[in-house]
Design a protein around this motif. Sequence first.
Motif, PDB file in Angstrom:
ATOM      1  N   ASP A 181       0.811  -1.229   0.000  1.00  0.00           N
ATOM      2  CA  ASP A 181       0.000   0.000   0.000  1.00  0.00           C
ATOM      3  C   ASP A 181       0.842   1.277   0.000  1.00  0.00           C
ATOM      4  N   PHE A 182       1.981   1.255  -0.687  1.00  0.00           N
ATOM      5  CA  PHE A 182       2.803   2.462  -0.790  1.00  0.00           C
ATOM      6  C   PHE A 182       2.277   3.322  -1.928  1.00  0.00           C
ATOM      7  N   ASN A 183       1.958   4.559  -1.618  1.00  0.00           N
ATOM      8  CA  ASN A 183       1.497   5.491  -2.645  1.00  0.00           C
ATOM      9  C   ASN A 183       1.793   6.928  -2.234  1.00  0.00           C
ATOM     10  N   VAL A 184       2.911   7.135  -1.566  1.00  0.00           N
ATOM     11  CA  VAL A 184       3.252   8.469  -1.085  1.00  0.00           C
ATOM     12  C   VAL A 184       3.828   9.311  -2.215  1.00  0.00           C
ATOM     13  N   GLY A 185       4.836   8.833  -2.890  1.00  0.00           N
ATOM     14  CA  GLY A 185       5.411   9.576  -4.000  1.00  0.00           C
ATOM     15  C   GLY A 185       6.450   8.768  -4.752  1.00  0.00           C
ATOM     16  N   ILE A 186       6.393   8.865  -6.070  1.00  0.00           N
ATOM     17  CA  ILE A 186       7.342   8.174  -6.942  1.00  0.00           C
ATOM     18  C   ILE A 186       7.750   9.152  -8.031  1.00  0.00           C
ATOM     19  N   ALA A 187       9.029   9.226  -8.313  1.00  0.00           N
ATOM     20  CA  ALA A 187       9.523  10.127  -9.362  1.00  0.00           C
ATOM     21  C   ALA A 187      10.532   9.398 -10.243  1.00  0.00           C
ATOM     22  N   PHE A 188      10.734   9.934 -11.423  1.00  0.00           N
ATOM     23  CA  PHE A 188      11.652   9.315 -12.398  1.00  0.00           C
ATOM     24  C   PHE A 188      12.816  10.238 -12.785  1.00  0.00           C
ATOM     25  N   HIS A 189      13.132  11.259 -12.032  1.00  0.00           N
ATOM     26  CA  HIS A 189      13.980  12.314 -12.551  1.00  0.00           C
ATOM     27  C   HIS A 189      15.274  12.618 -11.811  1.00  0.00           C
ATOM     28  N   GLN A 190      15.680  11.901 -10.813  1.00  0.00           N
ATOM     29  CA  GLN A 190      16.831  12.323 -10.014  1.00  0.00           C
ATOM     30  C   GLN A 190      18.156  12.296 -10.783  1.00  0.00           C
ATOM     31  N   TYR A 191      18.628  11.153 -11.203  1.00  0.00           N
ATOM     32  CA  TYR A 191      19.918  11.056 -11.883  1.00  0.00           C
ATOM     33  C   TYR A 191      19.762  10.727 -13.365  1.00  0.00           C
ATOM     34  N   ASN A 192      18.650  11.133 -13.935  1.00  0.00           N
ATOM     35  CA  ASN A 192      18.436  10.889 -15.351  1.00  0.00           C
ATOM     36  C   ASN A 192      17.412  11.888 -15.855  1.00  0.00           C
ATOM     37  N   GLU A 193      17.288  11.973 -17.166  1.00  0.00           N
ATOM     38  CA  GLU A 193      16.313  12.869 -17.792  1.00  0.00           C
ATOM     39  C   GLU A 193      15.345  12.014 -18.591  1.00  0.00           C
ATOM     40  N   PRO A 194      14.164  11.707 -18.018  1.00  0.00           N
ATOM     41  CA  PRO A 194      13.245  10.782 -18.685  1.00  0.00           C
ATOM     42  C   PRO A 194      12.593  11.338 -19.945  1.00  0.00           C
ATOM     43  N   LEU A 195      12.811  12.606 -20.258  1.00  0.00           N
ATOM     44  CA  LEU A 195      12.223  13.203 -21.460  1.00  0.00           C
ATOM     45  C   LEU A 195      13.290  13.696 -22.429  1.00  0.00           C
ATOM     46  N   LEU A 196      14.489  13.165 -22.329  1.00  0.00           N
ATOM     47  CA  LEU A 196      15.621  13.654 -23.111  1.00  0.00           C
ATOM     48  C   LEU A 196      15.441  13.473 -24.615  1.00  0.00           C
ATOM     49  N   GLU A 197      14.989  12.337 -25.036  1.00  0.00           N
ATOM     50  CA  GLU A 197      14.840  12.055 -26.455  1.00  0.00           C
ATOM     51  C   GLU A 197      13.458  11.466 -26.713  1.00  0.00           C
ATOM     52  N   LYS A 198      13.084  11.391 -27.970  1.00  0.00           N
ATOM     53  CA  LYS A 198      11.753  10.883 -28.318  1.00  0.00           C
ATOM     54  C   LYS A 198      11.527   9.477 -27.765  1.00  0.00           C
ATOM     55  N   VAL A 199      12.523   8.620 -27.868  1.00  0.00           N
ATOM     56  CA  VAL A 199      12.366   7.252 -27.359  1.00  0.00           C
ATOM     57  C   VAL A 199      12.173   7.285 -25.851  1.00  0.00           C
ATOM     58  N   ASP A 200      12.844   8.217 -25.154  1.00  0.00           N
ATOM     59  CA  ASP A 200      12.658   8.356 -23.713  1.00  0.00           C
ATOM     60  C   ASP A 200      11.245   8.831 -23.402  1.00  0.00           C
ATOM     61  N   LEU A 201      10.752   9.760 -24.190  1.00  0.00           N
ATOM     62  CA  LEU A 201       9.408  10.290 -23.988  1.00  0.00           C
ATOM     63  C   LEU A 201       8.366   9.172 -24.142  1.00  0.00           C
ATOM     64  N   GLU A 202       8.506   8.366 -25.172  1.00  0.00           N
ATOM     65  CA  GLU A 202       7.578   7.256 -25.388  1.00  0.00           C
ATOM     66  C   GLU A 202       7.677   6.233 -24.253  1.00  0.00           C
ATOM     67  N   HIS A 203       8.898   5.922 -23.841  1.00  0.00           N
ATOM     68  CA  HIS A 203       9.135   4.976 -22.746  1.00  0.00           C
ATOM     69  C   HIS A 203       8.523   5.515 -21.449  1.00  0.00           C
ATOM     70  N   THR A 204       8.764   6.787 -21.158  1.00  0.00           N
ATOM     71  CA  THR A 204       8.238   7.414 -19.949  1.00  0.00           C
ATOM     72  C   THR A 204       6.713   7.417 -19.967  1.00  0.00           C
ATOM     73  N   HIS A 205       6.126   7.718 -21.114  1.00  0.00           N
ATOM     74  CA  HIS A 205       4.674   7.733 -21.229  1.00  0.00           C
ATOM     75  C   HIS A 205       4.097   6.350 -20.947  1.00  0.00           C
ATOM     76  N   THR A 206       4.695   5.321 -21.506  1.00  0.00           N
ATOM     77  CA  THR A 206       4.264   3.945 -21.274  1.00  0.00           C
ATOM     78  C   THR A 206       4.322   3.606 -19.784  1.00  0.00           C
ATOM     79  N   ILE A 207       5.421   3.992 -19.144  1.00  0.00           N
ATOM     80  CA  ILE A 207       5.597   3.690 -17.727  1.00  0.00           C
ATOM     81  C   ILE A 207       4.617   4.489 -16.871  1.00  0.00           C
TER      82      ILE A 207
END
Length: 98
Positions: A57-83
Motif C-alpha cells: 500500500d505504498f502510494n506516497v510519491g514516486i519520481a523518475f527524474h533524479q539522476y536521469n532525464e526521462p524526457l531527453l529524447e523521443k524514445v525516452d518520452l515514449e518509454h516514460t509515457h508507457t511507464i
Amino acid sequence: MMKERLFFNMVNFIEIEISSLCNRKCLYCVQPMSQRKRELLPAEIVEKIADELKQVDFNVGIAFHQYNEPLLEKVDLEHTHTILIMMRSYQMNVELVK
C-alpha cells in the motif's frame, strides 16, 4: 508486518531511474562524468516494482527524474509515457518533476 511499518516510517518518496542518460549539469551529480551506456529500464521491471509497492500500500510519491532525464529524447518520452500509464494503472502517485 514489522518490515512494512519500518518501511513506511523510513521511506516517504521513491525515485526510479528509468533512463541512464541526462543532459543536465547538476553540481551534486556524477552523471556528467559518467561513461554509462544508454539504457532504458524495461517496463516489466517497473511493473514489478509497482506491484510490490502496491502490495504494501505504498502510494506516497514516486519520481523518475533524479539522476536521469526521462524526457531527453523521443524514445525516452515514449518509454516514460508507457511507464506513467502503467504506474497510474496501479493507482501510484507518480511525478515527472518534484
